[in-house]
Design an enzyme around this catalytic site. Structure first.
Site, mmCIF file in Angstrom:
data_model
loop_
_atom_site.group_PDB
_atom_site.id
_atom_site.type_symbol
_atom_site.label_atom_id
_atom_site.label_comp_id
_atom_site.label_asym_id
_atom_site.label_seq_id
_atom_site.Cartn_x
_atom_site.Cartn_y
_atom_site.Cartn_z
ATOM 1 N N HIS A 565 -29.962 -15.294 12.924
ATOM 2 C CA HIS A 565 -29.793 -14.613 11.635
ATOM 3 C C HIS A 565 -31.125 -14.041 11.151
ATOM 4 O O HIS A 565 -31.221 -12.857 10.798
ATOM 5 C CB HIS A 565 -29.234 -15.597 10.602
ATOM 6 N N GLU A 566 -32.153 -14.879 11.125
ATOM 7 C CA GLU A 566 -33.453 -14.413 10.633
ATOM 8 C C GLU A 566 -34.040 -13.344 11.550
ATOM 9 O O GLU A 566 -34.682 -12.398 11.091
ATOM 10 C CB GLU A 566 -34.415 -15.597 10.487
ATOM 11 N N HIS A 569 -32.864 -9.865 10.643
ATOM 12 C CA HIS A 569 -33.688 -9.180 9.648
ATOM 13 C C HIS A 569 -34.939 -8.593 10.305
ATOM 14 O O HIS A 569 -35.332 -7.452 10.035
ATOM 15 C CB HIS A 569 -34.108 -10.162 8.558
ATOM 16 N N HIS A 572 -34.333 -5.411 12.148
ATOM 17 C CA HIS A 572 -34.210 -4.256 11.256
ATOM 18 C C HIS A 572 -35.594 -3.703 10.917
ATOM 19 O O HIS A 572 -35.806 -2.482 10.891
ATOM 20 C CB HIS A 572 -33.474 -4.677 9.989
#
EC number: 3.4.24.59
Length: 802
Positions: A565-566, A569, A572
């Site tokens: 999940h991290e 980010h 991105h």
């Protein structure tokens, strides 16, 4: 605090999942989206003299060992101390000592003042054409200090460094507030944006950034008459104080529920002894873990009911705080010319309006309802003839989970962490990124002084041509007094550095660096210098045991998903490299910001991805296909027990949030938050709150995110619905999870734009016009119908907090 900030609005992280919600991300911001510029290349010339150029296979093995082998890491990290001169934190040339923070802030402040003077004095066509870039650079200079200082003051173990970073943060934050009240900046930018001879020379990115800044000026009330502007500032300060009190002073109406000790059968006897009183009674607290355990374990339904009602009934003082907060927000919106706070907040989001959000949420309720009924039917069968009640849910769910956990398959899964050493998972991330996007993670020795703790690993991100494109600092191991929640921080955004800036640095000081010494590279296409995104990943994984014969830190499946999940980010930020920093990486609309991270979770346990990295830490044997199937069956089993009800709970919270923030100012003074809460529950919940208790339950007083995520609580489940659709249709439910064509499609349509493209354009582009949900490209327009369509995509059965 004042109102919304123009150049660098310091807001809570736009949105986060259940585990993210409590993380500190104050330096992230929510930005607006508009027309779509052309995406920039994310491949830059790699400085081979400063970076490791070993073959990718060697890098891959090194990546695993720097996280899994303390002895290897010690040797690897000490190499640089022998031949590398000291540097500042994250390579920042100023941050070699606590005093350096003041120098860093003052140098940046001087540069800001020069830009402000230039903008205010602009009179020629050429100067107005420079204005969007000049103000973007002004924002970057503010962010350079505020983002980094805010991170360091939280993460650094040295109190002197913490204090110095706090002072630097405060200096630049105060200056930013001065800029927010400098009407000349707003006037000059509007003048530039209204001149066709100026805008015809602006790139699409410059036009977007100009509109973002104009909107932020407007949100700061700079256009209002002085008396109204002062009222705006006063309201903003009142909202800030009320919100802080609401979050920090949450309290139940009753602090304890007194019950007979004999009625606590099912609860751990040690806990019973802990809360037992002298007269054969026990005092059950209504906050903390104990009441949760009571609801989960105690056989007596009457006790469960009493504890449930008490834990969901707020004090009258807390409800008053909330209703005052809602009234002040409604007044602020009216002063700003909006029908409600929801309309004001959502005007620059993908949703655009509270009505559209409600369409999405009610559509989602419908797509989730059948799954909820299936789950509740199972629990009803366990209870018997009397109706299932809200205080029964946790109890019977726990019984079902315990029954399942005793099964053979569940016991077999206890060895799964043996295949998920931290280094192995990092290997998997690098291999996945390389397969899908042509980038990989390369361990890099750090210079003395570069990191805030000896355990921090630095990874350079390189592309297939060995060009350096980003830096990631990984602070992943537990230590005393470290913030425990996983988080992603953007310490510096990507941006094009102009030749003028390079010349300016050269004239200031021979040692000055246009990016303060932090990572840069040359774009091979434009031949311009760029500052590379610098990212920090913070987790709290256990250190490798010192006495376990080389046993590394082993992760649970949940921790693996968290790390993915991290890294979503981070991805991105890595691939969303624009020429202007205001729209780079994660700086996108609030209700689009979690899409990359939520989607990334799906890759963590896809069999096609697991086969690339999941290997036993000791034997190097791959995770078997049978074990992968068991993991999938385990997730499905747990999802079928409670996933849909958890989804419904999140949807209801988002509906309550919308209902509260859609109240117009003229009605806000009479708001009855408890009545609204029960109306939403009765209308949409499959297991509604009891409506006949006195006092009525008022759980909204514990809903702290009504402050930090007012009118935007829907965002995470909105992005989750989109992520599910992309997983099914682009990555073919995992069958294309390592397919380069699918990865390139997702990168080119979503990731590489950062915040420089409307979110609906991204979704429509990646799905394609041939997708039935996007027939004739209808999603591009967004609006009520598009929001309703996303609601029909559903959330699956994993459960929001899974």
């Amino acid at each position: 605090m004042g109102g919304p900030k123009l150049l660098m609005p310091l807001r809570p992280r736009p949105w986060t999942c259940r585990t993210c919600l409590q993380r500190l991300h104050s330096a992230r911001r929510s930005l607006k989206t508009a027309a779509s510029p052309s995406p920039q290349s994310t491949s830059f010339e790699y400085n081979r003299s400063a970076h490791n150029t070993q073959k990718s296979t060697t890098d891959d093995e090194t990546l695993r060992r720097v996280f899994d082998s303390p002895s290897f890491w010690k040797e690897f990290s000490q190499r640089s101390s022998l031949h590398t001169k000291p540097t500042g934190l994250v390579q920042n040339q100023y941050l070699t000592s606590p005093e350096g923070f003041r120098t860093f802030a003052n140098v940046s402040l001087h540069k800001c003042q020069a830009i402000v003077h230039k903008v205010l004095a602009a009179s020629t066509l050429e100067e107005y054409r420079d204005m969007a870039r000049d103000l973007d650079r002004l924002s970057d200079l503010l962010c350079r200090v505020i983002d980094l200082s805010d991170f360091i003051r939280v993460i650094h173990p040295d109190p002197q460094v913490q204090e110095a970073a706090t002072q630097a943060y405060a200096l630049m934050f105060d200056y930013m507030n001065v800029l927010n009240t400098t009407t000349g900046l707003n006037d000059q930018l509007k003048k530039a944006a209204a001149n066709p001879d100026v805008t015809s020379h602006w790139s699409a990115e410059e036009k977007i950034v100009a509109q973002i800044l104009i909107k932020d000026f407007s949100n700061s009330a700079i256009h209002m008459p002085p008396n109204e502007r002062q009222r705006f500032v006063n309201l903003s300060n009142e909202i800030s104080q009320l919100g802080s009190n609401f979050v920090n002073a949450a309290e139940p109406a009753k602090s304890h529920v007194v019950v007979g000790t004999n009625s606590l059968r099912g609860l751990d006897p040690l806990l019973v002894q802990q809360i037992k009183r002298w007269n054969r009674t026990a005092s059950v607290p209504t906050m903390g873990m104990i009441p949760r355990l009571v609801l989960r374990s105690v056989h007596d339904e009457g006790v469960r009911k009493d504890v449930y009602l008490a834990t969901r009934t707020s004090s009258s003082r807390q409800i008053k705080r909330l209703e005052q907060l809602l009234a002040k927000r409604a007044e602020l919106a009216q002063l700003s010319g909006y029908a409600s706070f929801g309309h004001m907040t959502l005007s620059d989001k993908m949703a655009k309006s509270p009505e559209a959000v409600s369409n999405f949420l009610t559509s989602l309720v419908g797509s989730n309802r059948q799954f909820v009924h299936e789950e509740l039917a199972q629990l009803q069968g366990m209870k018997g003839s009397s109706p299932l009640q809200a205080w029964d849910h946790a109890y019977y769910v726990h019984q079902r989970v315990m029954q399942y956990s005793q099964s053979r398959r569940s016991r077999e899964l206890s060895i799964v962490p043996e295949f998920f050493s931290l280094g192995t998972v990092m290997q998997g991330l690098s291999r996945l990124f390389n397969r899908l996007y042509g980038v990989r993670l390369v361990p890099q020795e750090t210079a003395p002084g570069e990191t805030w703790n000896p355990d921090v690993r630095r990874l350079d991100v390189v592309d297939e041509a060995e060009r350096h494109i980003a830096v990631i600092y990984c602070d992943l191991f537990s230590r005393p007094n470290k913030h425990p929640n996983p988080a992603h921080f953007t310490l510096r955004c990507s941006r094009e550095i102009s030749n003028q800036e390079v010349a300016e640095c050269a004239s200031m000081d021979q040692s000055a660096h246009p990016n303060d010494g932090m990572a840069t590279a040359v774009d091979p296409q434009s031949k311009t210098l760029r500052q590379l995104p610098t990212i920090a990943l913070v987790c709290d994984f256990p250190d490798p045991p010192a006495t376990s014969a080389g046993r590394p830190s082993l992760l649970s499946e949940h921790s693996v998903r968290t790390l993915f999940h991290e890294m979503g980010h981070a991805l991105h930020s890595i691939l969303g490299q624009t020429r202007l920093q205001s729209i780079s990486g994660t700086r996108c609309a609030t209700d689009f910001a979690e899409l990359p991270s939520v989607l990334m979770e799906r890759f963590a346990t896809a069999p096609e991805v697991l086969s690339m990295y999941a290997r036993h830490w000791q034997t190097d044997q791959p995770l078997s296909e049978n074990m992968m199937r068991s993991m999938e069956q385990d997730r499905t089993a747990h999802g079928s027990i409670y996933g849909a009800v958890e989804n419904e709970a999140q949807i209801l919270m988002a509906l309550v949030d919308q209902a509260y923030h859609s109240v117009p100012a003229e009605a806000a003074g009479k708001i009855d938050s408890t009545a609204i809460y029960h109306q939403v529950s009765q209308a949409h919940s499959s297991l509604p709150e009891p409506s006949d208790t006195q006092p009525p339950t008022s759980w909204q007083g514990f809903f702290g995110h009504l402050y930090g995520y007012g009118a935007t609580y829907y965002s995470y489940i909105f992005d989750r619905a989109i992520a599910n659709k992309l997983w099914e249709d682009v990555f073919q439910s995992g069958q294309a999870s390592v397919d380069r064509n699918a990865g390139e499609r997702y990168k080119n349509e979503v990731l590489r734009w950062g915040g420089g493209r409307n979110g609906w354009d991204c979704v429509a582009g990646v799905l394609g016009s041939g997708n039935p949900s996007n027939a004739d490209g209808r999603l591009v327009e967004g609006g009520d119908d598009a929001m309703r369509e996303v609601g029909r995509w559903g959330l699956g059965r994993d459960g929001v907090s899974g």
